[in-house]
Design a protein around this motif. Structure first.
Motif, PDB file in Angstrom:
ATOM      1  N   ASN A 211       0.849  -1.186   0.000  1.00 29.64           N
ATOM      2  CA  ASN A 211       0.000   0.000   0.000  1.00 29.64           C
ATOM      3  C   ASN A 211       0.886   1.238   0.000  1.00 29.64           C
ATOM      4  O   ASN A 211       2.119   1.131  -0.008  1.00 29.64           O
ATOM      5  N   SER A 212       0.272   2.389   0.003  1.00 31.14           N
ATOM      6  CA  SER A 212       1.028   3.644   0.007  1.00 31.14           C
ATOM      7  C   SER A 212       1.334   4.087   1.432  1.00 31.14           C
ATOM      8  O   SER A 212       0.641   3.726   2.385  1.00 31.14           O
TER       9      SER A 212
ATOM     10  N   GLU B  14       4.364   5.129  -3.141  1.00 29.59           N
ATOM     11  CA  GLU B  14       3.460   4.077  -3.609  1.00 29.59           C
ATOM     12  C   GLU B  14       4.097   2.687  -3.487  1.00 29.59           C
ATOM     13  O   GLU B  14       5.314   2.543  -3.491  1.00 29.59           O
TER      14      GLU B  14
ATOM     15  N   ASP C 299      -2.553  -4.490   2.700  1.00 28.96           N
ATOM     16  CA  ASP C 299      -3.569  -4.218   1.680  1.00 28.96           C
ATOM     17  C   ASP C 299      -4.631  -3.253   2.189  1.00 28.96           C
ATOM     18  O   ASP C 299      -5.197  -2.477   1.418  1.00 28.96           O
ATOM     19  N   GLU C 300      -4.909  -3.304   3.492  1.00 29.28           N
ATOM     20  CA  GLU C 300      -5.980  -2.488   4.061  1.00 29.28           C
ATOM     21  C   GLU C 300      -5.472  -1.328   4.900  1.00 29.28           C
ATOM     22  O   GLU C 300      -6.272  -0.523   5.382  1.00 29.28           O
TER      23      GLU C 300
ATOM     24  N   SER D  80      -2.935   2.003   5.138  1.00 27.97           N
ATOM     25  CA  SER D  80      -2.118   2.982   4.416  1.00 27.97           C
ATOM     26  C   SER D  80      -1.791   4.133   5.373  1.00 27.97           C
ATOM     27  O   SER D  80      -2.552   5.101   5.482  1.00 27.97           O
TER      28      SER D  80
ATOM     29  N   SER E 133      -7.158   2.995   7.183  1.00 29.22           N
ATOM     30  CA  SER E 133      -7.393   2.532   5.819  1.00 29.22           C
ATOM     31  C   SER E 133      -6.977   3.611   4.848  1.00 29.22           C
ATOM     32  O   SER E 133      -6.810   4.773   5.193  1.00 29.22           O
ATOM     33  N   GLU E 134      -6.802   3.231   3.586  1.00 31.52           N
ATOM     34  CA  GLU E 134      -6.280   4.132   2.563  1.00 31.52           C
ATOM     35  C   GLU E 134      -7.136   5.374   2.431  1.00 31.52           C
ATOM     36  O   GLU E 134      -8.363   5.324   2.410  1.00 31.52           O
TER      37      GLU E 134
END
Length: 268
Positions: A35-36, A110, A207-208, A210, A264-265
């Motif tokens: 993720n970022s 990123e 993945d979840e 950021s 989360s992102e």
């Protein structure tokens, strides 16, 4: 028989409980994917927010500054996880201008692999290796630097720091312009510096997840850090073999981590 039955029952319950606990631990600690990571640079002067052109700030030398520009280049990012492993961000994409003028004070890295990160390292300026790739080797960053007043010329190189405004002091009673531009000028005056900051709170990437790392950049440190530099004595500091290295050391010390937001992102 009853005693044996009780022992068997207790043993079975403990086995099931241990199995469930083990399963829960495995599921809750594993970070997967990528993720970022966002770094927010919050510019300040001492304990006050930096407000361009509208507020004045007095340093330890009793000089009162009104700041109209604070731009600096940050580059070559890497993140270290809790196992001591270092993830180095792709060098070609690792150059950014943060500008209080334009409001561009956010750096987004990123595709950072999942992990628990405990520190961040970055450079202030553009390293000699990158500069020696020539104008063609700079990619889009050359245009970004030109558009944000972070170049003298290609031959003279990048401005790592562009710090401007007006000041008064006990002996300079009318508002007078000051300019502090710091860069590298050949290998004999290489003012590129790197800084490593402990995050305090782990930054969690998956993945979840950021994370957003909130940094504070204290502009007061540029002239009033470990090295005390008087604008009354010299109001324009650019290519100076004596003072530019002192500005570079001061600038490297102006960054600190305020807090880390794990979420989360795109959530703040």
């Amino acid at each position: 028989m009853k005693s044996i039955y009780k022992i068997f029952t207790v043993t079975l319950i403990l086995s099931v409980f241990a199995s469930c606990s083990s399963d829960d631990d495995d599921g809750s600690t594993e970070l997967m994917g990528e993720n970022s990571v966002t770094l927010e640079f919050d510019n300040s002067v001492g304990s006050d927010d930096l407000l361009l052109a509208t507020s004045s700030y007095t340093n330890s030398q009793n000089e009162t500054l009104t700041i109209t520009r604070l731009n600096y280049i940050v580059s070559n990012f890497s993140l270290t996880n809790d196992a001591g492993e270092v993830f180095t961000y792709d060098k070609d994409d690792s150059y950014f201008v943060t500008s209080e003028e334009t409001g561009s004070t956010e750096v987004v890295l990123e595709n950072i692999p999942a992990g628990t990160y405990v520190s961040v390292t970055f450079g202030i300026g553009v390293d000699q290796e990158k500069y020696l790739q020539g104008a063609e080797g700079q990619g889009d960053f050359l245009t970004v630097a030109e558009e944000t007043n972070m170049m003298w010329s290609w031959q003279a190189g990048y401005k790592f720091l562009n710090f401007e405004g007006t000041f008064t002091s006990e002996t300079v009673t009318e508002a007078t312009d000051f300019k502090v531009h710091m860069g590298s000028h050949g290998s004999s005056l290489d003012n590129y510096k790197e800084v490593t900051l402990s995050l305090g709170t782990d930054a969690l990437v998956s993945d979840e997840m950021s994370p957003i790392i909130h940094l504070v950049a204290d502009a007061n440190a540029i002239l009033d850090g470990e090295n005390k530099l008087s604008l009354t004595e010299q109001s324009v500091i650019m290519v100076s073999e004596e003072k530019s290295p002192k500005v570079a050391l001061n600038t490297a010390s102006m960054f600190s981590v305020d807090h880390v937001h794990n979420g989360s992102e795109h959530s703040h």
